[in-house]
Structure formats: structure tokens, C-alpha cells
Design a protein around this motif. Structure first.
Motif, short mmCIF file in Angstrom:
data_model
loop_
_atom_site.label_atom_id
_atom_site.label_comp_id
_atom_site.label_asym_id
_atom_site.label_seq_id
_atom_site.Cartn_x
_atom_site.Cartn_y
_atom_site.Cartn_z
N ARG A 197 76.43 49.26 42.37
CA ARG A 197 76.37 49.88 41.06
C ARG A 197 76.42 48.81 39.98
O ARG A 197 77.28 47.94 40.01
N TRP A 198 75.49 48.89 39.06
CA TRP A 198 75.52 48.03 37.88
C TRP A 198 76.58 48.61 36.95
O TRP A 198 76.35 49.62 36.28
N ALA A 199 77.72 47.98 36.89
CA ALA A 199 78.79 48.49 36.05
C ALA A 199 78.54 48.20 34.58
O ALA A 199 78.94 48.99 33.71
N ASP A 200 77.90 47.08 34.27
CA ASP A 200 77.60 46.79 32.88
C ASP A 200 76.44 45.81 32.79
O ASP A 200 76.15 45.07 33.75
N LEU A 201 75.79 45.81 31.63
CA LEU A 201 74.67 44.93 31.38
C LEU A 201 74.59 44.66 29.88
O LEU A 201 74.59 45.60 29.08
N VAL A 202 74.58 43.41 29.51
CA VAL A 202 74.32 42.97 28.14
C VAL A 202 73.35 41.80 28.24
O VAL A 202 73.63 40.83 28.96
N TRP A 203 72.22 41.86 27.53
CA TRP A 203 71.27 40.76 27.64
C TRP A 203 70.46 40.62 26.36
O TRP A 203 70.31 41.58 25.59
N ASP A 204 69.98 39.43 26.14
CA ASP A 204 69.14 39.12 25.00
C ASP A 204 67.70 39.48 25.37
O ASP A 204 67.12 38.88 26.28
N HIS A 205 67.14 40.45 24.67
CA HIS A 205 65.82 40.95 25.02
C HIS A 205 64.72 39.91 24.86
O HIS A 205 63.59 40.13 25.32
N ARG A 206 65.04 38.80 24.23
CA ARG A 206 64.06 37.72 24.10
C ARG A 206 63.97 36.88 25.37
O ARG A 206 63.17 35.95 25.44
N HIS A 207 64.78 37.24 26.38
CA HIS A 207 64.83 36.47 27.63
C HIS A 207 64.64 37.41 28.83
O HIS A 207 65.57 37.65 29.60
N PRO A 208 63.41 37.93 29.03
CA PRO A 208 63.19 38.84 30.16
C PRO A 208 63.42 38.20 31.51
O PRO A 208 63.76 38.87 32.49
N GLY A 209 63.29 36.86 31.58
CA GLY A 209 63.57 36.19 32.85
C GLY A 209 65.02 36.29 33.25
O GLY A 209 65.35 36.28 34.45
N ALA A 210 65.93 36.40 32.28
CA ALA A 210 67.34 36.58 32.59
C ALA A 210 67.58 37.93 33.27
O ALA A 210 68.37 38.03 34.22
N LEU A 211 66.88 38.96 32.80
CA LEU A 211 66.98 40.27 33.45
C LEU A 211 66.40 40.20 34.86
O LEU A 211 66.96 40.78 35.81
N ASP A 212 65.28 39.50 35.02
CA ASP A 212 64.70 39.33 36.35
C ASP A 212 65.71 38.69 37.30
O ASP A 212 65.82 39.09 38.48
N LEU A 213 66.45 37.70 36.81
CA LEU A 213 67.42 37.04 37.67
C LEU A 213 68.54 38.00 38.06
O LEU A 213 68.99 38.01 39.21
N LEU A 214 68.99 38.82 37.14
CA LEU A 214 70.04 39.79 37.46
C LEU A 214 69.55 40.82 38.49
O LEU A 214 70.31 41.22 39.38
N VAL A 215 68.30 41.24 38.37
CA VAL A 215 67.73 42.14 39.38
C VAL A 215 67.72 41.46 40.75
O VAL A 215 68.04 42.07 41.77
N HIS A 216 67.36 40.19 40.76
CA HIS A 216 67.36 39.43 42.01
C HIS A 216 68.77 39.35 42.60
O HIS A 216 68.97 39.55 43.81
N LEU A 217 69.77 39.10 41.76
CA LEU A 217 71.15 39.03 42.24
C LEU A 217 71.61 40.38 42.77
O LEU A 217 72.34 40.45 43.77
N SER A 218 71.21 41.46 42.11
CA SER A 218 71.56 42.79 42.59
C SER A 218 70.99 43.03 43.98
O SER A 218 71.68 43.54 44.87
N GLY A 219 69.73 42.65 44.18
CA GLY A 219 69.12 42.83 45.49
C GLY A 219 69.79 42.00 46.57
O GLY A 219 70.01 42.47 47.70
N ARG A 220 70.14 40.76 46.24
CA ARG A 220 70.84 39.91 47.21
C ARG A 220 72.21 40.47 47.55
O ARG A 220 72.64 40.46 48.71
N LEU A 221 72.91 40.97 46.53
CA LEU A 221 74.22 41.55 46.77
C LEU A 221 74.11 42.77 47.67
O LEU A 221 74.94 42.98 48.57
N ALA A 222 73.08 43.60 47.46
CA ALA A 222 72.87 44.76 48.32
C ALA A 222 72.64 44.33 49.76
O ALA A 222 73.21 44.93 50.70
N ALA A 223 71.83 43.30 49.96
CA ALA A 223 71.56 42.84 51.32
C ALA A 223 72.80 42.25 51.98
O ALA A 223 73.08 42.51 53.15
N GLN A 224 73.57 41.49 51.22
CA GLN A 224 74.75 40.84 51.78
C GLN A 224 75.87 41.82 52.11
O GLN A 224 76.70 41.54 52.98
#
Length: 329
Positions: free
Chosen positions: A238-265
Motif C-alpha cells: 500500500r502506498w501510504a503517502d506520496l508527495v512529489w514535484d510534478h516537474r520531475h516525472p522520473g522521480a515518480l517513475d522511480l517510486l513506481v519501480h521501488l513499489s514493484g520491487r518491494l512487492a516482489a521481495q
């Protein structure tokens, strides 16, 4: 019992055992007292809890967690209503009005109309929502449905934007969140203030839950551009919280990647989150396989204001919601 046997008053030290016991009995759970103490820490001016005592026995509670709410540049002291209950002894009428309604009215007077917390909000299910609308003014703002997103299978990251960013584990006390919140708060015009103090209270020190907290930075910078909190258990991330600068979509991409890795682990099959009021994030998540789904518990957001300057119209139209805006994590 008669009305003379009833006392409705604010919380007093020593009530915690009876309140936690009553909560466990009504909701048929076994929450330890340590979790109650974590959820309701000592407040400088006293906890935001109203208690009904009938013949010496606690029979009802209306409680709130203090938060700061930002609405179009103005900050308001607010309480998020949680752990509302009434035991069997409180459910029959006593006098002209029921015990529960009288307890709530006293809460409104002591904490709302007094100006201590002129904004009240919560996330009731269908049954409590109907009662609140009929008896407590929960329709002062149109109840807001929760935008619930789910991903059942991680998809490969699109492009390489995430590689331009790095993530660090967040600490209990994380002053860099103050820097991030100042940077992005204009992008969240209606939201709970998500600074270091908020994160410390919501995501640090829980006696049984471990939160995974990440700050994201551009590769060559020490200034954060995103923060996310995950909880991984019971087969879901569960994504408990999210705060991000919308000028940095790559940062959101990285968080999605971390979420997927956490799910797998952690052998989780589902990733899920609440996400109201952030179209950019919703679009970014949809690119990675997140889809809209019904909120499992049919929850909505309701609010009531005790100061006419609180803009409930703006709150309804633009409120930013994640699970971290509630107590459901």
C-alpha cells in the motif's frame, strides 16, 4: 439508568484502557494498548477526545487526530475523526437525545466551535455516513468518493527517466521533508500539510507496523523532489503517502519501480493506493499498469467546518488524498 448517571467530558488521563477496551469490543479486534498510545500521543492542550461515561462505565467515544490542513494558502487546525464507537449500553435513548449524538455535539462545542479545530473531516463507510448526514451535518461538504488505484502485475519501466534519480531511506525525523513541502505545496493547494512533523507523527514509532519511507533526489542534487511511504503486508503493498514535484516525472517513475520491487521481495500480489487531486500522478501511474477500482470499504471523505472562512467548496473540488491522510495505514 437515568440522565443523572451520564457524564460527557473530554478525555482524562487513565481513560485509555477503557477506551481501547471499548474500541476492541465494538470492532471485534485486539488492538494493544501500546498502539492506542502511539495513535493518541499526549497533546500540549489535551487529546481531542470526548468520552461518555454512564454510571461510571465508558460507553461512547468521539475522537480526532490533530492535523494541519492547507486550503488555498491558508492553514487551518483540523481534526480527522477516528475510532468512533458506542457500546450496547449507549445505543438506547436516554432522555430526549441519544448518548452518541450528545457526545458528538459536545465534541463540536469544545473542539470545533471553540476555534481549537474549526475543520473536521473523516472517512466513514456507508452506515456511519448515513447516520452522520442525518444527525451530524456530514453533508456540509458533498461527500467525496475515494479514487482507488490498483496494480496486480508490475510492468517494465517505460523509458529511462528513473535512472536520472536516486532514492534514500527516510528517517523518523526527516527535516528534508520541510524543504520538499515548501517546494511543492503550491502543487497541492488543498491538502494535509505533509512536512517533517506530519511524517514523524504518522509514520514513525508504530509498535507493530514497519513503514518503508523513501526520499528521491536528482542524481546530482541533495534537494529532495519526492517522498513516498509504503506498507507491505497481507499480500499487498500500500502506498501510504506520496508527495512529489510534478516537474520531475522520473522521480515518480522511480517510486513506481521501488513499489514493484518491494512487492516482489515481500511476495505481494497487489499494489494499491488512494489518489485524489493529483491528475499528473494518476496519469503517470496509469502508464505503469495502475488502474481505477472501487474503494474496497466504500469509504468517502466528509467534512464539516465551524468557521465560515473555511472554504468547503475548494476542499471538495481540489482535495489531495492519499491513505496517509487517513488513519488506515
Amino acid at each position: 439508568m437515568s440522565v443523572e448517571d451520564l457524564v460527557i467530558r473530554p478525555f482524562l488521563p487513565g481513560d485509555e484502557r477503557a477506551l481501547n477496551r471499548g474500541f476492541n469490543a465494538v470492532f471485534r479486534c485486539d488492538r494493544p494498548l501500546e498502539e492506542w498510545n502511539w495513535k493518541f500521543p499526549v497533546e500540549p492542550d489535551g487529546r481531542f477526545i470526548m468520552v461518555a461515561v454512564l454510571a461510571g462505565e465508558v460507553v461512547a467515544q468521539y475522537a480526532g487526530l490533530p492535523v494541519r490542513f492547507r486550503i488555498d494558502g491558508a492553514e487551518w487546525n483540523a481534526t480527522q475523526i477516528v475510532d468512533v464507537f458506542a457500546t450496547r449500553a449507549a445505543r438506547g435513548p436516554l432522555g430526549r437525545r441519544g448518548i452518541w449524538v450528545r457526545t458528538v455535539d459536545e465534541y463540536f462545542d469544545v473542539f470545533g466551535r471553540s476555534g481549537r479545530a474549526p475543520l473536521l473531516f473523516g472517512f466513514p463507510g456507508r452506515r456511519h455516513r448515513k447516520l452522520g448526514i442525518l444527525q451530524l451535518g456530514y453533508d456540509s461538504m458533498d461527500p467525496q468518493p475515494i479514487n482507488f488505484l490498483v496494480r496486480r502485475r508490475a510492468t517494465p519501466a517505460a523509458g529511462g527517466r528513473r535512472l536520472l534519480y536516486r532514492a534514500e531511506l527516510g528517517r523518523d525525523w526527516e527535516p528534508r521533508l520541510d524543504v520538499l513541502w515548501r517546494r511543492v505545496r503550491h502543487q497541492y493547494p488543498v491538502a494535509v500539510v505533509r512536512d517533517a512533523r506530519h511524517a514523524l507523527r504518522r509514520f514513525a514509532g508504530h509498535p507493530t507496523v514497519r513503514y518503508h519511507r523513501f526520499l528521491v533526489f536528482p542524481r546530482l542534487s541533495s534537494e529532495p523532489v519526492a517522498f513516498a511511504v509504503f506498507r507491505s503486508d497481507k499480500g499487498r503493498v500500500r502506498w501510504a503517502d506520496l508527495v512529489w514535484d510534478h516537474r520531475h516525472p522520473g522521480a515518480l517513475d522511480l517510486l513506481v519501480h521501488l513499489s514493484g520491487r518491494l512487492a516482489a521481495q515481500t511476495c505481494c500480489e497487489v499494489e494499491e493506493l488512494w489518489l485524489n487531486g493529483d491528475e499528473a500522478a494518476q496519469f503517470g501511474l496509469s502508464r505503469h499498469g495502475f488502474e481505477a477500482a472501487p474503494e474496497p470499504d466504500d469509504l468517502v471523505m466528509v467534512a464539516r467546518a465551524f468557521d465560515p472562512a473555511v472554504d468547503l467548496v475548494a476542499l471538495a473540488q481540489d482535495v489531495y488524498l492519499t491513505l496517509g491522510a487517513s488513519d488506515l495505514v
